[in-house]
Write a protein that holds these residues in place. Structure first.
Motif, PDB file in Angstrom:
ATOM      1  N   GLU A  61      40.300  32.465  31.600  1.00  0.00           N
ATOM      2  CA  GLU A  61      40.115  32.179  33.025  1.00  0.00           C
ATOM      3  C   GLU A  61      41.302  32.681  33.845  1.00  0.00           C
ATOM      4  O   GLU A  61      41.142  33.159  34.973  1.00  0.00           O
ATOM      5  CB  GLU A  61      39.921  30.674  33.238  1.00  0.00           C
ATOM      6  CG  GLU A  61      39.413  30.308  34.615  1.00  0.00           C
ATOM      7  CD  GLU A  61      39.040  28.847  34.733  1.00  0.00           C
ATOM      8  OE1 GLU A  61      38.807  28.391  35.863  1.00  0.00           O
ATOM      9  OE2 GLU A  61      38.969  28.156  33.685  1.00  0.00           O
ATOM     10  N   HIS A  62      42.495  32.579  33.274  1.00  0.00           N
ATOM     11  CA  HIS A  62      43.696  33.057  33.950  1.00  0.00           C
ATOM     12  C   HIS A  62      43.669  34.577  34.095  1.00  0.00           C
ATOM     13  O   HIS A  62      43.973  35.125  35.162  1.00  0.00           O
ATOM     14  CB  HIS A  62      44.932  32.627  33.140  1.00  0.00           C
ATOM     15  CG  HIS A  62      46.234  32.934  33.810  1.00  0.00           C
ATOM     16  ND1 HIS A  62      47.333  33.385  33.135  1.00  0.00           N
ATOM     17  CD2 HIS A  62      46.597  32.871  35.121  1.00  0.00           C
ATOM     18  CE1 HIS A  62      48.330  33.581  33.980  1.00  0.00           C
ATOM     19  NE2 HIS A  62      47.915  33.270  35.182  1.00  0.00           N
ATOM     20  N   LEU A  63      43.268  35.272  33.035  1.00  0.00           N
ATOM     21  CA  LEU A  63      43.158  36.729  33.093  1.00  0.00           C
ATOM     22  C   LEU A  63      42.069  37.167  34.073  1.00  0.00           C
ATOM     23  O   LEU A  63      42.229  38.154  34.797  1.00  0.00           O
ATOM     24  CB  LEU A  63      42.873  37.285  31.696  1.00  0.00           C
ATOM     25  CG  LEU A  63      42.667  38.806  31.588  1.00  0.00           C
ATOM     26  CD1 LEU A  63      43.827  39.571  32.210  1.00  0.00           C
ATOM     27  CD2 LEU A  63      42.498  39.194  30.130  1.00  0.00           C
ATOM     28  N   VAL A  64      40.982  36.416  34.118  1.00  0.00           N
ATOM     29  CA  VAL A  64      39.903  36.727  35.071  1.00  0.00           C
ATOM     30  C   VAL A  64      40.430  36.656  36.510  1.00  0.00           C
ATOM     31  O   VAL A  64      40.025  37.449  37.359  1.00  0.00           O
ATOM     32  CB  VAL A  64      38.706  35.773  34.872  1.00  0.00           C
ATOM     33  CG1 VAL A  64      37.713  35.895  36.033  1.00  0.00           C
ATOM     34  CG2 VAL A  64      38.000  36.077  33.555  1.00  0.00           C
ATOM     35  N   LEU A  65      41.340  35.718  36.772  1.00  0.00           N
ATOM     36  CA  LEU A  65      41.934  35.633  38.106  1.00  0.00           C
ATOM     37  C   LEU A  65      42.652  36.938  38.454  1.00  0.00           C
ATOM     38  O   LEU A  65      42.481  37.479  39.559  1.00  0.00           O
ATOM     39  CB  LEU A  65      42.918  34.460  38.172  1.00  0.00           C
ATOM     40  CG  LEU A  65      43.630  34.236  39.510  1.00  0.00           C
ATOM     41  CD1 LEU A  65      42.639  33.892  40.604  1.00  0.00           C
ATOM     42  CD2 LEU A  65      44.679  33.140  39.382  1.00  0.00           C
ATOM     43  N   PHE A  66      43.425  37.475  37.526  1.00  0.00           N
ATOM     44  CA  PHE A  66      44.097  38.757  37.756  1.00  0.00           C
ATOM     45  C   PHE A  66      43.067  39.869  37.964  1.00  0.00           C
ATOM     46  O   PHE A  66      43.188  40.684  38.882  1.00  0.00           O
ATOM     47  CB  PHE A  66      44.992  39.112  36.561  1.00  0.00           C
ATOM     48  CG  PHE A  66      46.359  38.510  36.606  1.00  0.00           C
ATOM     49  CD1 PHE A  66      47.433  39.237  37.090  1.00  0.00           C
ATOM     50  CD2 PHE A  66      46.580  37.213  36.153  1.00  0.00           C
ATOM     51  CE1 PHE A  66      48.705  38.681  37.120  1.00  0.00           C
ATOM     52  CE2 PHE A  66      47.842  36.655  36.181  1.00  0.00           C
ATOM     53  CZ  PHE A  66      48.917  37.385  36.673  1.00  0.00           C
ATOM     54  N   GLY A  67      42.064  39.925  37.096  1.00  0.00           N
ATOM     55  CA  GLY A  67      41.064  40.973  37.182  1.00  0.00           C
ATOM     56  C   GLY A  67      40.212  40.894  38.427  1.00  0.00           C
ATOM     57  O   GLY A  67      39.659  41.905  38.876  1.00  0.00           O
ATOM     58  N   SER A  68      40.110  39.706  39.005  1.00  0.00           N
ATOM     59  CA  SER A  68      39.266  39.507  40.184  1.00  0.00           C
ATOM     60  C   SER A  68      39.910  40.006  41.474  1.00  0.00           C
ATOM     61  O   SER A  68      39.230  40.171  42.487  1.00  0.00           O
ATOM     62  CB  SER A  68      38.934  38.017  40.339  1.00  0.00           C
ATOM     63  OG  SER A  68      38.198  37.539  39.238  1.00  0.00           O
ATOM     64  N   VAL A  69      41.213  40.228  41.457  1.00  0.00           N
ATOM     65  CA  VAL A  69      41.915  40.617  42.672  1.00  0.00           C
ATOM     66  C   VAL A  69      41.420  41.968  43.191  1.00  0.00           C
ATOM     67  O   VAL A  69      41.569  42.284  44.374  1.00  0.00           O
ATOM     68  CB  VAL A  69      43.447  40.616  42.446  1.00  0.00           C
ATOM     69  CG1 VAL A  69      44.207  41.194  43.635  1.00  0.00           C
ATOM     70  CG2 VAL A  69      43.922  39.184  42.185  1.00  0.00           C
ATOM     71  N   CYS A  70      40.788  42.770  42.336  1.00  0.00           N
ATOM     72  CA  CYS A  70      40.218  44.041  42.817  1.00  0.00           C
ATOM     73  C   CYS A  70      39.184  43.784  43.912  1.00  0.00           C
ATOM     74  O   CYS A  70      39.046  44.589  44.842  1.00  0.00           O
ATOM     75  CB  CYS A  70      39.599  44.824  41.661  1.00  0.00           C
ATOM     76  SG  CYS A  70      38.224  44.017  40.819  1.00  0.00           S
ATOM     77  N   TYR A  71      38.463  42.657  43.824  1.00  0.00           N
ATOM     78  CA  TYR A  71      37.489  42.314  44.856  1.00  0.00           C
ATOM     79  C   TYR A  71      38.198  41.864  46.126  1.00  0.00           C
ATOM     80  O   TYR A  71      37.715  42.098  47.229  1.00  0.00           O
ATOM     81  CB  TYR A  71      36.554  41.222  44.354  1.00  0.00           C
ATOM     82  CG  TYR A  71      35.641  41.687  43.249  1.00  0.00           C
ATOM     83  CD1 TYR A  71      34.391  42.234  43.532  1.00  0.00           C
ATOM     84  CD2 TYR A  71      36.034  41.603  41.918  1.00  0.00           C
ATOM     85  CE1 TYR A  71      33.554  42.672  42.522  1.00  0.00           C
ATOM     86  CE2 TYR A  71      35.200  42.046  40.893  1.00  0.00           C
ATOM     87  CZ  TYR A  71      33.966  42.578  41.213  1.00  0.00           C
ATOM     88  OH  TYR A  71      33.148  43.024  40.215  1.00  0.00           O
ATOM     89  N   LEU A  72      39.334  41.212  45.966  1.00  0.00           N
ATOM     90  CA  LEU A  72      40.116  40.808  47.132  1.00  0.00           C
ATOM     91  C   LEU A  72      40.652  42.037  47.854  1.00  0.00           C
ATOM     92  O   LEU A  72      40.756  42.050  49.088  1.00  0.00           O
ATOM     93  CB  LEU A  72      41.274  39.907  46.695  1.00  0.00           C
ATOM     94  CG  LEU A  72      42.018  39.138  47.788  1.00  0.00           C
ATOM     95  CD1 LEU A  72      41.064  38.221  48.526  1.00  0.00           C
ATOM     96  CD2 LEU A  72      43.163  38.341  47.180  1.00  0.00           C
ATOM     97  N   ARG A  73      40.945  43.087  47.115  1.00  0.00           N
ATOM     98  CA  ARG A  73      41.416  44.322  47.742  1.00  0.00           C
ATOM     99  C   ARG A  73      40.324  44.927  48.622  1.00  0.00           C
ATOM    100  O   ARG A  73      40.617  45.542  49.653  1.00  0.00           O
ATOM    101  CB  ARG A  73      41.870  45.326  46.671  1.00  0.00           C
ATOM    102  CG  ARG A  73      43.102  44.870  45.903  1.00  0.00           C
ATOM    103  CD  ARG A  73      43.834  46.058  45.279  1.00  0.00           C
ATOM    104  NE  ARG A  73      42.999  46.854  44.416  1.00  0.00           N
ATOM    105  CZ  ARG A  73      42.859  46.663  43.098  1.00  0.00           C
ATOM    106  NH1 ARG A  73      43.488  45.644  42.509  1.00  0.00           N
ATOM    107  NH2 ARG A  73      42.107  47.449  42.374  1.00  0.00           N
ATOM    108  N   GLU A  74      39.061  44.778  48.229  1.00  0.00           N
ATOM    109  CA  GLU A  74      37.963  45.269  49.073  1.00  0.00           C
ATOM    110  C   GLU A  74      37.989  44.569  50.430  1.00  0.00           C
ATOM    111  O   GLU A  74      37.756  45.187  51.475  1.00  0.00           O
ATOM    112  CB  GLU A  74      36.616  45.036  48.382  1.00  0.00           C
ATOM    113  CG  GLU A  74      36.397  45.876  47.142  1.00  0.00           C
ATOM    114  CD  GLU A  74      35.026  45.667  46.543  1.00  0.00           C
ATOM    115  OE1 GLU A  74      34.105  45.245  47.277  1.00  0.00           O
ATOM    116  OE2 GLU A  74      34.858  45.896  45.330  1.00  0.00           O
TER     117      GLU A  74
END
Length: 245
Positions: A81-94
């Protein structure tokens, strides 16, 4: 995952695993090797989120995609879940890119606030599980640290063109801290009564969390445009009440 404070820990390792170096601003710079390995895992997670969705992820699958074994992953991240948080930031960049294109220099604070939510929802309602996890999930209190890490080490140009107030808002972690920055300006400009600022924040954040969660539950059956319109009507009503005696 918190990047440790070298002043508190006072340690430096050079045994081949990692070395932490203090920078001039008091933050800790990761070695190139450690940054590179973390980015391998983050990029692998981003790729698998887009291809398989969050539910299709596993530690073993991400480690294999990154070219490392599962045990290595735990040297850098607490759990999946912690790694998913890092990986999810690509959507925040959008969202950041969309916001940068939508904000105008002469906007009032309340127009900026509207624009922030319109841009955010344009992305969040299309990926509700990811955004709910980022801002309201188990590791949401670490989001600010994660965003600062990603921007500093992975995509430093993301915030170019935004003023200091917007930059500060974007690297804050929880929704309240992000909204407080713009709410302060709305109070100063007379759009929100000072005595109503706190309850207005509480109502808008609770409303937003509910709409993201509802979007997640409905999945593919969600009518995104109707969902956005309904949120906007309630959002505007709260803002209208916030400015009335």
């Amino acid at each position: 995952f918190e990047i440790p404070d070298i002043k508190q820990t006072g340690w430096e390792r050079s045994s081949g695993r990692m070395t932490e170096i203090e920078t001039g601003n008091g933050e800790v710079a990761l070695t190139l090797k450690r940054k590179r390995i973390m980015i391998y895992f983050i990029e692998a997670t981003e790729k698998l989120i887009r291809s398989d969705g969050v539910e299709g992820l596993s530690i073993r699958k991400i480690a294999s995609e990154a070219g490392y074994n599962s045990a290595t992953l735990y040297n850098y991240f607490e759990d999946l879940e912690h790694l998913v948080l890092f990986g999810s930031v690509c959507y925040l960049r959008e969202y950041i890119v969309l916001l940068g294109k939508s904000l105008k220099q002469n906007m009032t604070s309340v127009d900026r606030y509207r624009t922030i939510y319109h841009c955010f929802n344009r992305v969040a309602f299309r990926y509700p599980e990811i955004f709910h996890n980022m801002f309201f999930g188990r590791y949401s209190n670490k989001l600010g640290t994660v965003v600062r890490y990603i921007i500093r080490n992975y995509s430093p140009s993301e915030l170019e063109g935004l003023n200091d107030r917007m930059k500060k808002m974007l690297v804050e972690g929880n929704m309240r801290e992000r909204d407080e920055i713009t709410m302060e300006s709305m109070v100063q400009e007379g759009f929100v009564l000072e005595e109503k600022a706190d309850i207005t924040l509480e109502l808008i954040i609770a409303l937003h969390q509910n709409f993201i969660y509802e979007a997640y539950l409905k999945g593919d059956s969600l009518n995104i445009e109707e969902h956005e319109e309904k949120f906007n009507r309630l959002f505007e009503y709260i803002l209208e009440m916030a400015g009335k005696q």
